[in-house]
Scaffold this active site. Structure first.
Site, mmCIF file in Angstrom:
data_model
loop_
_atom_site.group_PDB
_atom_site.id
_atom_site.type_symbol
_atom_site.label_atom_id
_atom_site.label_comp_id
_atom_site.label_asym_id
_atom_site.label_seq_id
_atom_site.Cartn_x
_atom_site.Cartn_y
_atom_site.Cartn_z
ATOM 1 N N THR A 102 0.825 -1.218 0.000
ATOM 2 C CA THR A 102 0.000 0.000 0.000
ATOM 3 C C THR A 102 0.857 1.265 0.000
ATOM 4 O O THR A 102 0.631 2.180 -0.801
ATOM 5 C CB THR A 102 -0.930 -0.003 1.233
ATOM 6 O OG1 THR A 102 -1.894 -1.038 1.056
ATOM 7 C CG2 THR A 102 -1.637 1.335 1.394
ATOM 8 N N THR A 134 5.490 11.421 6.909
ATOM 9 C CA THR A 134 5.506 11.369 8.374
ATOM 10 C C THR A 134 6.850 11.831 8.925
ATOM 11 O O THR A 134 7.868 11.748 8.224
ATOM 12 C CB THR A 134 5.234 9.929 8.870
ATOM 13 O OG1 THR A 134 5.519 9.852 10.272
ATOM 14 C CG2 THR A 134 6.099 8.899 8.170
ATOM 15 N N ASP A 135 6.844 12.260 10.190
ATOM 16 C CA ASP A 135 8.116 12.636 10.839
ATOM 17 C C ASP A 135 9.035 11.424 10.985
ATOM 18 O O ASP A 135 10.245 11.569 11.153
ATOM 19 C CB ASP A 135 7.868 13.292 12.208
ATOM 20 C CG ASP A 135 7.125 12.422 13.216
ATOM 21 O OD1 ASP A 135 6.712 11.299 12.863
ATOM 22 O OD2 ASP A 135 6.963 12.869 14.369
ATOM 23 N N GLU A 136 8.450 10.219 10.934
ATOM 24 C CA GLU A 136 9.248 9.013 11.168
ATOM 25 C C GLU A 136 10.261 8.734 10.060
ATOM 26 O O GLU A 136 11.148 7.904 10.243
ATOM 27 C CB GLU A 136 8.338 7.796 11.338
ATOM 28 C CG GLU A 136 7.481 7.911 12.568
ATOM 29 C CD GLU A 136 6.933 6.587 13.059
ATOM 30 O OE1 GLU A 136 7.517 5.536 12.758
ATOM 31 O OE2 GLU A 136 5.907 6.619 13.744
ATOM 32 N N TYR A 145 7.455 0.255 8.905
ATOM 33 C CA TYR A 145 6.473 1.289 8.533
ATOM 34 C C TYR A 145 7.187 2.540 8.035
ATOM 35 O O TYR A 145 6.900 3.064 6.953
ATOM 36 C CB TYR A 145 5.575 1.648 9.729
ATOM 37 C CG TYR A 145 4.889 2.994 9.587
ATOM 38 C CD1 TYR A 145 3.837 3.171 8.695
ATOM 39 C CD2 TYR A 145 5.322 4.117 10.331
ATOM 40 C CE1 TYR A 145 3.226 4.421 8.544
ATOM 41 C CE2 TYR A 145 4.714 5.356 10.189
ATOM 42 C CZ TYR A 145 3.667 5.503 9.289
ATOM 43 O OH TYR A 145 3.078 6.736 9.131
ATOM 44 N N LYS A 187 7.193 4.410 4.309
ATOM 45 C CA LYS A 187 6.789 5.806 4.087
ATOM 46 C C LYS A 187 7.948 6.597 3.483
ATOM 47 O O LYS A 187 7.746 7.464 2.627
ATOM 48 C CB LYS A 187 6.339 6.456 5.402
ATOM 49 C CG LYS A 187 5.051 5.914 5.989
ATOM 50 C CD LYS A 187 3.813 6.209 5.152
ATOM 51 C CE LYS A 187 3.438 7.679 5.146
ATOM 52 N NZ LYS A 187 2.121 7.889 4.464
HETATM 53 P P1 NAD Z 1 -5.365 5.295 9.422
HETATM 54 O O1 NAD Z 1 -4.720 3.957 9.547
HETATM 55 O O2 NAD Z 1 -6.317 5.739 10.449
HETATM 56 O O3 NAD Z 1 -6.114 5.412 8.023
HETATM 57 C C1 NAD Z 1 -5.598 4.906 6.842
HETATM 58 C C2 NAD Z 1 -6.731 4.803 5.827
HETATM 59 O O4 NAD Z 1 -6.194 4.309 4.595
HETATM 60 C C3 NAD Z 1 -7.836 3.824 6.265
HETATM 61 O O5 NAD Z 1 -9.102 4.402 6.056
HETATM 62 C C4 NAD Z 1 -7.627 2.622 5.358
HETATM 63 O O6 NAD Z 1 -8.818 1.906 5.075
HETATM 64 C C5 NAD Z 1 -7.035 3.276 4.116
HETATM 65 N N1 NAD Z 1 -6.220 2.335 3.327
HETATM 66 C C6 NAD Z 1 -5.240 1.513 3.782
HETATM 67 N N2 NAD Z 1 -4.755 0.774 2.763
HETATM 68 C C7 NAD Z 1 -5.415 1.162 1.652
HETATM 69 C C8 NAD Z 1 -5.354 0.771 0.292
HETATM 70 N N3 NAD Z 1 -4.510 -0.164 -0.142
HETATM 71 N N4 NAD Z 1 -6.178 1.392 -0.593
HETATM 72 C C9 NAD Z 1 -7.064 2.347 -0.176
HETATM 73 N N5 NAD Z 1 -7.172 2.728 1.090
HETATM 74 C C10 NAD Z 1 -6.359 2.149 2.007
HETATM 75 O O7 NAD Z 1 -4.146 6.308 9.276
HETATM 76 P P2 NAD Z 1 -4.023 7.815 9.781
HETATM 77 O O8 NAD Z 1 -3.505 7.803 11.164
HETATM 78 O O9 NAD Z 1 -5.253 8.550 9.442
HETATM 79 O O10 NAD Z 1 -2.835 8.327 8.841
HETATM 80 C C11 NAD Z 1 -3.120 8.905 7.569
HETATM 81 C C12 NAD Z 1 -1.807 9.212 6.870
HETATM 82 O O11 NAD Z 1 -1.034 10.089 7.681
HETATM 83 C C13 NAD Z 1 -0.941 8.001 6.614
HETATM 84 O O12 NAD Z 1 -0.331 8.163 5.356
HETATM 85 C C14 NAD Z 1 0.104 8.041 7.721
HETATM 86 O O13 NAD Z 1 1.302 7.432 7.320
HETATM 87 C C15 NAD Z 1 0.256 9.534 7.910
HETATM 88 N N6 NAD Z 1 0.662 9.973 9.255
HETATM 89 C C16 NAD Z 1 -0.043 9.567 10.353
HETATM 90 C C17 NAD Z 1 0.311 10.055 11.608
HETATM 91 C C18 NAD Z 1 -0.421 9.632 12.850
HETATM 92 O O14 NAD Z 1 0.015 9.975 13.949
HETATM 93 N N7 NAD Z 1 -1.540 8.937 12.764
HETATM 94 C C19 NAD Z 1 1.389 10.949 11.735
HETATM 95 C C20 NAD Z 1 2.102 11.314 10.591
HETATM 96 C C21 NAD Z 1 1.713 10.847 9.351
HETATM 97 O O1 TDX Z 2 0.677 0.379 23.877
HETATM 98 C C1 TDX Z 2 1.561 1.199 23.562
HETATM 99 N N1 TDX Z 2 2.473 1.591 24.504
HETATM 100 C C2 TDX Z 2 3.485 2.469 24.231
HETATM 101 O O2 TDX Z 2 4.298 2.775 25.118
HETATM 102 C C3 TDX Z 2 1.649 1.768 22.239
HETATM 103 C C4 TDX Z 2 0.666 1.377 21.171
HETATM 104 C C5 TDX Z 2 2.657 2.669 21.993
HETATM 105 N N2 TDX Z 2 3.567 2.981 22.940
HETATM 106 C C6 TDX Z 2 4.635 3.968 22.631
HETATM 107 C C7 TDX Z 2 5.386 3.749 21.346
HETATM 108 C C8 TDX Z 2 5.728 5.155 20.932
HETATM 109 O O3 TDX Z 2 6.902 5.587 21.570
HETATM 110 O O4 TDX Z 2 3.978 5.219 22.484
HETATM 111 C C9 TDX Z 2 4.560 5.998 21.430
HETATM 112 C C10 TDX Z 2 3.517 6.269 20.381
HETATM 113 O O5 TDX Z 2 3.230 5.046 19.748
HETATM 114 P P1 TDX Z 2 2.166 4.935 18.557
HETATM 115 O O6 TDX Z 2 0.905 5.566 19.009
HETATM 116 O O7 TDX Z 2 2.140 3.522 18.081
HETATM 117 O O8 TDX Z 2 2.795 5.930 17.479
HETATM 118 P P2 TDX Z 2 4.260 5.967 16.795
HETATM 119 O O9 TDX Z 2 4.864 4.625 16.774
HETATM 120 O O10 TDX Z 2 5.021 7.077 17.456
HETATM 121 O O11 TDX Z 2 3.839 6.374 15.294
HETATM 122 C C11 TDX Z 2 2.830 7.379 15.053
HETATM 123 O O12 TDX Z 2 3.378 8.612 14.697
HETATM 124 C C12 TDX Z 2 3.899 8.760 13.402
HETATM 125 C C13 TDX Z 2 1.815 6.908 14.008
HETATM 126 O O13 TDX Z 2 1.339 5.613 14.343
HETATM 127 C C14 TDX Z 2 2.395 6.905 12.626
HETATM 128 O O14 TDX Z 2 1.381 6.603 11.668
HETATM 129 C C15 TDX Z 2 2.958 8.272 12.331
HETATM 130 O O15 TDX Z 2 3.582 8.270 11.082
#
Ligand code: NAD
Ligand code: TDX
Length: 335
Positions: free
Chosen positions: A107, A132-134, A156, A160
Protein backbone atom coordinates in the site's frame (compact mmCIF):
# COMPACT_ATOMS: atom_id res chain seq x y z
CA UNK A 1 -9.01 26.95 -17.64
CA UNK A 2 -9.45 26.62 -13.84
CA UNK A 3 -12.76 25.34 -12.60
CA UNK A 4 -14.45 27.42 -9.94
CA UNK A 5 -15.00 24.56 -7.51
CA UNK A 6 -12.04 22.18 -7.30
CA UNK A 7 -12.56 18.43 -7.40
CA UNK A 8 -10.48 16.80 -4.72
CA UNK A 9 -9.66 13.12 -4.39
CA UNK A 10 -8.87 12.16 -0.79
CA UNK A 11 -7.31 8.71 -0.54
CA UNK A 12 -7.67 7.15 2.91
CA UNK A 13 -10.53 9.56 3.64
CA UNK A 14 -12.26 6.98 5.86
CA UNK A 15 -9.19 6.86 8.12
CA UNK A 16 -8.39 8.90 11.22
CA UNK A 17 -6.65 11.98 9.76
CA UNK A 18 -8.19 11.70 6.28
CA UNK A 19 -11.72 11.89 7.71
CA UNK A 20 -10.80 14.94 9.83
CA UNK A 21 -9.51 16.56 6.64
CA UNK A 22 -12.73 15.73 4.74
CA UNK A 23 -14.83 17.24 7.57
CA UNK A 24 -12.71 20.39 7.41
CA UNK A 25 -13.08 20.66 3.62
CA UNK A 26 -16.82 20.24 3.91
CA UNK A 27 -16.98 23.18 6.28
CA UNK A 28 -16.19 25.34 3.29
CA UNK A 29 -12.63 26.29 4.11
CA UNK A 30 -11.44 25.50 0.60
CA UNK A 31 -9.46 27.99 -1.54
CA UNK A 32 -12.22 30.52 -2.30
CA UNK A 33 -14.46 29.75 0.62
CA UNK A 34 -16.50 27.40 -1.55
CA UNK A 35 -17.16 23.78 -0.62
CA UNK A 36 -15.12 21.63 -2.98
CA UNK A 37 -16.35 18.50 -4.63
CA UNK A 38 -14.86 15.62 -2.66
CA UNK A 39 -14.17 12.09 -3.78
CA UNK A 40 -13.04 9.68 -1.07
CA UNK A 41 -11.16 6.57 -2.18
CA UNK A 42 -10.62 4.01 0.57
CA UNK A 43 -10.19 0.23 0.73
CA UNK A 44 -11.82 0.16 4.19
CA UNK A 45 -9.14 -1.99 5.77
CA UNK A 46 -9.39 -2.75 9.50
CA UNK A 47 -8.44 0.94 10.02
CA UNK A 48 -10.99 2.47 7.65
CA UNK A 49 -14.50 3.21 8.90
CA UNK A 50 -17.20 5.30 7.24
CA UNK A 51 -18.79 5.89 10.68
CA UNK A 52 -16.19 8.65 10.96
CA UNK A 53 -18.02 10.45 8.16
CA UNK A 54 -21.58 9.47 9.01
CA UNK A 55 -22.59 13.06 9.71
CA UNK A 56 -21.26 14.09 6.29
CA UNK A 57 -23.15 11.36 4.41
CA UNK A 58 -24.33 12.51 0.99
CA UNK A 59 -21.86 15.41 0.88
CA UNK A 60 -19.04 13.46 -0.77
CA UNK A 61 -18.61 10.64 -3.28
CA UNK A 62 -17.16 7.37 -2.06
CA UNK A 63 -15.32 4.59 -3.87
CA UNK A 64 -14.34 1.45 -1.93
CA UNK A 65 -11.14 0.76 -3.83
CA UNK A 66 -7.62 -0.47 -3.20
CA UNK A 67 -5.12 2.18 -4.31
CA UNK A 68 -2.94 -0.64 -5.67
CA UNK A 69 -5.69 -1.54 -8.16
CA UNK A 70 -4.61 0.54 -11.14
CA UNK A 71 -7.51 -0.48 -13.38
CA UNK A 72 -10.20 0.56 -10.91
CA UNK A 73 -8.37 3.75 -10.00
CA UNK A 74 -7.88 4.70 -13.62
CA UNK A 75 -11.63 4.38 -14.21
CA UNK A 76 -12.26 6.69 -11.22
CA UNK A 77 -9.77 9.29 -12.47
CA UNK A 78 -11.27 9.14 -15.99
CA UNK A 79 -14.79 9.63 -14.62
CA UNK A 80 -14.08 12.22 -11.92
CA UNK A 81 -11.29 14.26 -13.55
CA UNK A 82 -9.86 15.52 -10.24
CA UNK A 83 -7.95 18.79 -9.86
CA UNK A 84 -6.22 17.87 -6.62
CA UNK A 85 -5.21 14.58 -4.98
CA UNK A 86 -4.53 14.47 -1.23
CA UNK A 87 -2.95 11.11 -0.53
CA UNK A 88 -3.45 9.80 3.04
CA UNK A 89 -4.12 6.11 2.34
CA UNK A 90 -1.53 3.95 4.05
CA UNK A 91 -0.91 1.19 6.52
CA UNK A 92 -0.12 3.42 9.47
CA UNK A 93 0.75 1.40 12.58
CA UNK A 94 4.38 0.70 13.51
CA UNK A 95 3.62 -2.37 15.68
CA UNK A 96 1.74 -4.05 12.83
CA UNK A 97 4.65 -3.37 10.45
CA UNK A 98 6.97 -5.11 12.92
CA UNK A 99 4.68 -8.17 12.88
CA UNK A 100 4.44 -8.25 9.07
CA UNK A 101 5.62 -5.61 6.60
CA UNK A 102 3.88 -7.06 3.50
CA UNK A 103 0.84 -4.77 3.32
CA UNK A 104 3.03 -1.76 4.20
CA UNK A 105 5.23 -2.36 1.16
CA UNK A 106 2.18 -2.92 -1.06
CA UNK A 107 0.00 0.00 0.00
CA UNK A 108 2.55 2.57 1.09
CA UNK A 109 5.02 2.12 -1.76
CA UNK A 110 3.22 0.48 -4.68
CA UNK A 111 -0.06 2.25 -3.93
CA UNK A 112 1.70 5.60 -3.93
CA UNK A 113 3.32 4.80 -7.27
CA UNK A 114 -0.05 3.88 -8.81
CA UNK A 115 -1.78 7.02 -7.56
CA UNK A 116 1.10 9.23 -8.71
CA UNK A 117 1.24 7.64 -12.17
CA UNK A 118 -2.47 8.32 -12.62
CA UNK A 119 -2.16 11.84 -11.26
CA UNK A 120 0.54 12.41 -13.87
CA UNK A 121 -1.43 10.79 -16.68
CA UNK A 122 -4.54 12.85 -15.93
CA UNK A 123 -2.59 16.08 -15.47
CA UNK A 124 -3.87 17.10 -12.05
CA UNK A 125 -3.02 20.56 -10.66
CA UNK A 126 -1.70 19.44 -7.27
CA UNK A 127 -0.67 16.24 -5.52
CA UNK A 128 -0.29 16.37 -1.73
CA UNK A 129 1.57 13.46 -0.18
CA UNK A 130 1.05 12.84 3.53
CA UNK A 131 4.40 11.54 4.71
CA UNK A 132 5.51 11.37 8.37
CA UNK A 133 8.12 12.64 10.84
CA UNK A 134 9.25 9.01 11.17
CA UNK A 135 11.08 9.15 7.82
CA UNK A 136 13.92 11.04 9.58
CA UNK A 137 14.45 8.33 12.21
CA UNK A 138 15.15 9.31 15.82
CA UNK A 139 16.93 12.38 17.20
CA UNK A 140 18.34 12.53 20.76
CA UNK A 141 18.47 16.35 20.90
CA UNK A 142 17.65 19.19 18.52
CA UNK A 143 15.03 19.05 15.77
CA UNK A 144 14.72 17.68 12.24
CA UNK A 145 14.21 20.26 9.51
CA UNK A 146 13.10 19.52 5.96
CA UNK A 147 16.72 19.07 4.81
CA UNK A 148 17.62 16.51 7.49
CA UNK A 149 18.60 13.14 6.04
CA UNK A 150 15.97 10.44 5.61
CA UNK A 151 16.94 7.58 7.94
CA UNK A 152 13.89 5.48 8.87
CA UNK A 153 14.06 2.69 11.45
CA UNK A 154 10.82 0.67 11.46
CA UNK A 155 9.39 -1.20 8.45
CA UNK A 156 6.47 1.29 8.53
CA UNK A 157 8.83 4.28 8.50
CA UNK A 158 10.94 2.70 5.75
CA UNK A 159 7.86 2.17 3.57
CA UNK A 160 6.79 5.81 4.09
CA UNK A 161 10.34 6.99 3.39
CA UNK A 162 10.38 4.98 0.14
CA UNK A 163 7.11 6.61 -0.89
CA UNK A 164 8.37 10.06 0.14
CA UNK A 165 11.50 9.58 -1.98
CA UNK A 166 9.41 8.27 -4.86
CA UNK A 167 7.30 11.45 -4.75
CA UNK A 168 10.51 13.52 -4.76
CA UNK A 169 11.77 11.56 -7.77
CA UNK A 170 8.52 12.24 -9.66
CA UNK A 171 8.79 15.95 -8.86
CA UNK A 172 12.29 16.04 -10.31
CA UNK A 173 11.81 13.62 -13.23
CA UNK A 174 8.29 14.37 -14.43
CA UNK A 175 7.73 17.78 -12.81
CA UNK A 176 4.63 16.35 -11.13
CA UNK A 177 3.09 19.27 -9.16
CA UNK A 178 3.52 17.59 -5.79
CA UNK A 179 4.06 18.78 -2.22
CA UNK A 180 5.11 16.65 0.73
CA UNK A 181 3.88 17.10 4.31
CA UNK A 182 5.56 15.35 7.25
CA UNK A 183 3.27 15.50 10.32
CA UNK A 184 4.21 14.42 13.85
CA UNK A 185 2.17 12.04 16.09
CA UNK A 186 -1.54 12.77 15.79
CA UNK A 187 -4.16 12.07 18.44
CA UNK A 188 -7.81 13.00 18.87
CA UNK A 189 -11.37 11.82 18.12
CA UNK A 190 -11.86 8.76 15.89
CA UNK A 191 -8.29 7.45 16.20
CA UNK A 192 -8.19 3.68 15.85
CA UNK A 193 -7.48 2.35 19.37
CA UNK A 194 -4.18 0.70 18.43
CA UNK A 195 -2.10 3.88 18.90
CA UNK A 196 -0.90 5.02 22.35
CA UNK A 197 -3.49 7.67 23.32
CA UNK A 198 -6.60 5.93 21.95
CA UNK A 199 -5.46 2.49 23.17
CA UNK A 200 -4.76 3.86 26.66
CA UNK A 201 -8.28 5.34 26.87
CA UNK A 202 -9.85 2.08 25.68
CA UNK A 203 -7.87 0.07 28.25
CA UNK A 204 -9.06 2.37 31.04
CA UNK A 205 -12.67 2.12 29.83
CA UNK A 206 -12.24 -1.67 29.98
CA UNK A 207 -10.91 -1.48 33.53
CA UNK A 208 -7.43 -2.61 32.47
CA UNK A 209 -3.95 -1.11 32.85
CA UNK A 210 -2.21 1.03 30.23
CA UNK A 211 0.83 -0.68 28.65
CA UNK A 212 3.88 1.58 28.39
CA UNK A 213 6.78 0.21 26.38
CA UNK A 214 10.19 -0.03 28.07
CA UNK A 215 10.52 2.63 30.76
CA UNK A 216 8.35 5.18 28.95
CA UNK A 217 11.27 7.48 28.15
CA UNK A 218 10.51 7.77 24.41
CA UNK A 219 9.46 11.23 23.32
CA UNK A 220 6.77 12.07 20.76
CA UNK A 221 5.54 15.44 19.45
CA UNK A 222 1.77 15.37 19.92
CA UNK A 223 -0.41 17.08 17.32
CA UNK A 224 -4.18 17.36 17.74
CA UNK A 225 -5.80 15.90 14.62
CA UNK A 226 -7.86 19.02 13.76
CA UNK A 227 -4.70 21.14 13.90
CA UNK A 228 -3.06 18.64 11.55
CA UNK A 229 -6.01 18.80 9.13
CA UNK A 230 -5.85 22.62 9.16
CA UNK A 231 -2.12 22.48 8.47
CA UNK A 232 -2.64 20.17 5.50
CA UNK A 233 -5.36 22.45 4.12
CA UNK A 234 -3.08 25.48 4.54
CA UNK A 235 -0.31 23.74 2.60
CA UNK A 236 -2.80 22.67 -0.07
CA UNK A 237 -3.89 26.28 -0.50
CA UNK A 238 -0.63 28.17 0.00
CA UNK A 239 2.24 25.70 -0.30
CA UNK A 240 4.82 25.89 -3.04
CA UNK A 241 4.92 23.06 -5.56
CA UNK A 242 7.94 20.79 -5.07
CA UNK A 243 8.40 21.73 -1.41
CA UNK A 244 8.47 19.63 1.75
CA UNK A 245 6.79 20.92 4.95
CA UNK A 246 7.22 19.58 8.48
CA UNK A 247 3.97 19.75 10.45
CA UNK A 248 4.59 19.56 14.18
CA UNK A 249 3.03 20.98 17.34
CA UNK A 250 6.13 21.56 19.54
CA UNK A 251 4.17 19.67 22.25
CA UNK A 252 6.88 17.15 23.08
CA UNK A 253 6.27 14.68 25.87
CA UNK A 254 7.82 11.43 27.16
CA UNK A 255 5.37 8.53 26.94
CA UNK A 256 5.38 8.15 30.71
CA UNK A 257 4.32 11.80 31.10
CA UNK A 258 1.73 11.58 28.33
CA UNK A 259 0.12 8.54 29.93
CA UNK A 260 0.22 10.12 33.41
CA UNK A 261 -1.47 13.25 32.05
CA UNK A 262 -4.07 11.08 30.35
CA UNK A 263 -4.75 9.09 33.54
CA UNK A 264 -5.15 12.36 35.42
CA UNK A 265 -7.56 13.63 32.77
CA UNK A 266 -9.53 10.40 33.07
CA UNK A 267 -9.56 10.78 36.85
CA UNK A 268 -7.98 7.38 37.55
CA UNK A 269 -4.97 6.29 39.61
CA UNK A 270 -1.47 6.59 38.18
CA UNK A 271 -1.00 2.94 39.27
CA UNK A 272 -2.88 1.99 36.12
CA UNK A 273 0.32 2.66 34.14
CA UNK A 274 2.13 -0.63 33.54
CA UNK A 275 5.58 -1.03 32.02
CA UNK A 276 5.71 -3.79 29.41
CA UNK A 277 8.32 -5.18 26.99
CA UNK A 278 9.80 -2.55 24.72
CA UNK A 279 8.95 -2.27 21.01
CA UNK A 280 11.66 -3.73 18.73
CA UNK A 281 13.90 -0.98 17.33
CA UNK A 282 11.87 1.63 19.28
CA UNK A 283 12.73 5.18 18.13
CA UNK A 284 13.76 7.27 21.15
CA UNK A 285 12.57 10.70 20.12
CA UNK A 286 10.91 12.55 17.24
CA UNK A 287 11.07 16.32 17.06
CA UNK A 288 10.24 18.59 14.15
CA UNK A 289 11.34 22.08 13.25
CA UNK A 290 8.12 23.40 11.67
CA UNK A 291 9.26 27.02 11.20
CA UNK A 292 8.94 26.79 7.42
CA UNK A 293 5.24 26.01 7.76
CA UNK A 294 4.77 28.61 10.52
CA UNK A 295 6.49 31.40 8.58
CA UNK A 296 5.81 30.72 4.90
CA UNK A 297 2.28 29.34 5.22
CA UNK A 298 1.20 31.12 8.39
CA UNK A 299 -0.06 27.97 10.11
CA UNK A 300 0.24 27.51 13.86
CA UNK A 301 -1.13 24.77 16.12
CA UNK A 302 -3.97 25.94 18.37
CA UNK A 303 -4.45 23.03 20.79
CA UNK A 304 -1.89 22.15 23.45
CA UNK A 305 -1.51 18.61 24.77
CA UNK A 306 -3.44 19.12 28.03
CA UNK A 307 -6.44 20.59 26.21
CA UNK A 308 -6.22 18.08 23.34
CA UNK A 309 -6.21 15.12 25.73
CA UNK A 310 -9.20 16.60 27.55
CA UNK A 311 -11.10 16.91 24.25
CA UNK A 312 -10.08 13.38 23.25
CA UNK A 313 -11.19 11.89 26.59
CA UNK A 314 -14.55 13.73 26.40
CA UNK A 315 -15.11 12.44 22.88
CA UNK A 316 -14.02 8.89 23.79
CA UNK A 317 -16.37 8.65 26.77
CA UNK A 318 -19.24 9.61 24.45
CA UNK A 319 -18.11 7.12 21.79
CA UNK A 320 -17.24 4.12 23.94
CA UNK A 321 -19.31 1.81 21.77
CA UNK A 322 -17.24 2.69 18.71
CA UNK A 323 -13.94 2.18 20.55
CA UNK A 324 -15.16 -1.12 22.02
CA UNK A 325 -16.26 -2.32 18.57
CA UNK A 326 -12.53 -2.57 17.71
CA UNK A 327 -11.66 -4.67 20.81
CA UNK A 328 -11.63 -8.06 19.10
CA UNK A 329 -9.09 -6.82 16.56
CA UNK A 330 -7.02 -4.99 19.18
CA UNK A 331 -6.85 -8.03 21.45
CA UNK A 332 -5.65 -10.10 18.48
CA UNK A 333 -2.93 -7.50 17.77
CA UNK A 334 -1.78 -7.15 21.40
CA UNK A 335 -2.10 -10.78 22.54
P1 NAD B 1 -5.36 5.30 9.42
O1 NAD B 1 -4.72 3.96 9.55
O2 NAD B 1 -6.32 5.74 10.45
O3 NAD B 1 -6.11 5.41 8.02
C1 NAD B 1 -5.60 4.91 6.84
C2 NAD B 1 -6.73 4.80 5.83
O4 NAD B 1 -6.19 4.31 4.60
C3 NAD B 1 -7.84 3.82 6.26
O5 NAD B 1 -9.10 4.40 6.06
C4 NAD B 1 -7.63 2.62 5.36
O6 NAD B 1 -8.82 1.91 5.07
C5 NAD B 1 -7.03 3.28 4.12
N1 NAD B 1 -6.22 2.33 3.33
C6 NAD B 1 -5.24 1.51 3.78
N2 NAD B 1 -4.75 0.77 2.76
C7 NAD B 1 -5.42 1.16 1.65
C8 NAD B 1 -5.35 0.77 0.29
N3 NAD B 1 -4.51 -0.16 -0.14
N4 NAD B 1 -6.18 1.39 -0.59
C9 NAD B 1 -7.06 2.35 -0.18
N5 NAD B 1 -7.17 2.73 1.09
C10 NAD B 1 -6.36 2.15 2.01
O7 NAD B 1 -4.15 6.31 9.28
P2 NAD B 1 -4.02 7.81 9.78
O8 NAD B 1 -3.51 7.80 11.16
O9 NAD B 1 -5.25 8.55 9.44
O10 NAD B 1 -2.83 8.33 8.84
C11 NAD B 1 -3.12 8.90 7.57
C12 NAD B 1 -1.81 9.21 6.87
O11 NAD B 1 -1.03 10.09 7.68
C13 NAD B 1 -0.94 8.00 6.61
O12 NAD B 1 -0.33 8.16 5.36
C14 NAD B 1 0.10 8.04 7.72
O13 NAD B 1 1.30 7.43 7.32
C15 NAD B 1 0.26 9.53 7.91
N6 NAD B 1 0.66 9.97 9.25
C16 NAD B 1 -0.04 9.57 10.35
C17 NAD B 1 0.31 10.05 11.61
C18 NAD B 1 -0.42 9.63 12.85
O14 NAD B 1 0.02 9.97 13.95
N7 NAD B 1 -1.54 8.94 12.76
C19 NAD B 1 1.39 10.95 11.74
C20 NAD B 1 2.10 11.31 10.59
C21 NAD B 1 1.71 10.85 9.35
O1 TDX C 1 0.68 0.38 23.88
C1 TDX C 1 1.56 1.20 23.56
N1 TDX C 1 2.47 1.59 24.50
C2 TDX C 1 3.49 2.47 24.23
O2 TDX C 1 4.30 2.77 25.12
C3 TDX C 1 1.65 1.77 22.24
C4 TDX C 1 0.67 1.38 21.17
C5 TDX C 1 2.66 2.67 21.99
N2 TDX C 1 3.57 2.98 22.94
C6 TDX C 1 4.63 3.97 22.63
C7 TDX C 1 5.39 3.75 21.35
C8 TDX C 1 5.73 5.16 20.93
O3 TDX C 1 6.90 5.59 21.57
O4 TDX C 1 3.98 5.22 22.48
C9 TDX C 1 4.56 6.00 21.43
C10 TDX C 1 3.52 6.27 20.38
O5 TDX C 1 3.23 5.05 19.75
P1 TDX C 1 2.17 4.93 18.56
O6 TDX C 1 0.90 5.57 19.01
O7 TDX C 1 2.14 3.52 18.08
O8 TDX C 1 2.79 5.93 17.48
P2 TDX C 1 4.26 5.97 16.80
O9 TDX C 1 4.86 4.63 16.77
O10 TDX C 1 5.02 7.08 17.46
O11 TDX C 1 3.84 6.37 15.29
C11 TDX C 1 2.83 7.38 15.05
O12 TDX C 1 3.38 8.61 14.70
C12 TDX C 1 3.90 8.76 13.40
C13 TDX C 1 1.82 6.91 14.01
O13 TDX C 1 1.34 5.61 14.34
C14 TDX C 1 2.40 6.91 12.63
O14 TDX C 1 1.38 6.60 11.67
C15 TDX C 1 2.96 8.27 12.33
O15 TDX C 1 3.58 8.27 11.08
Amino acid sequence: MRKRIPKIIVTGGAGFIGSAFVRLLLRGLSPKGSVPSIIVIDKLTYAGDLKRLEEEKGKFKFYKTDICNKKQLEAIFAKEKPDIVVHFAAESHVDRSINDATSFIETNIKGTQVIMDLSRKFGIDKFIFISTDEVYGEIASGKFNENSPIKPNSPYAASKAAADLLVQSYIRTYKIPALIIRPSNNYGPWQYPEKLVSLAILRIIEGKNVPVYGRGQNVREWLYVDDCARGILAVMNKGKIGQVYNLGSTCESRNIDTVKLLLKTLGVSLNRLEFVNDRLGHDLRYSLDSKKLNRKIGWKPTIKLTEGLKLTVEWSLKHQAWLKSKLKDINKLYK
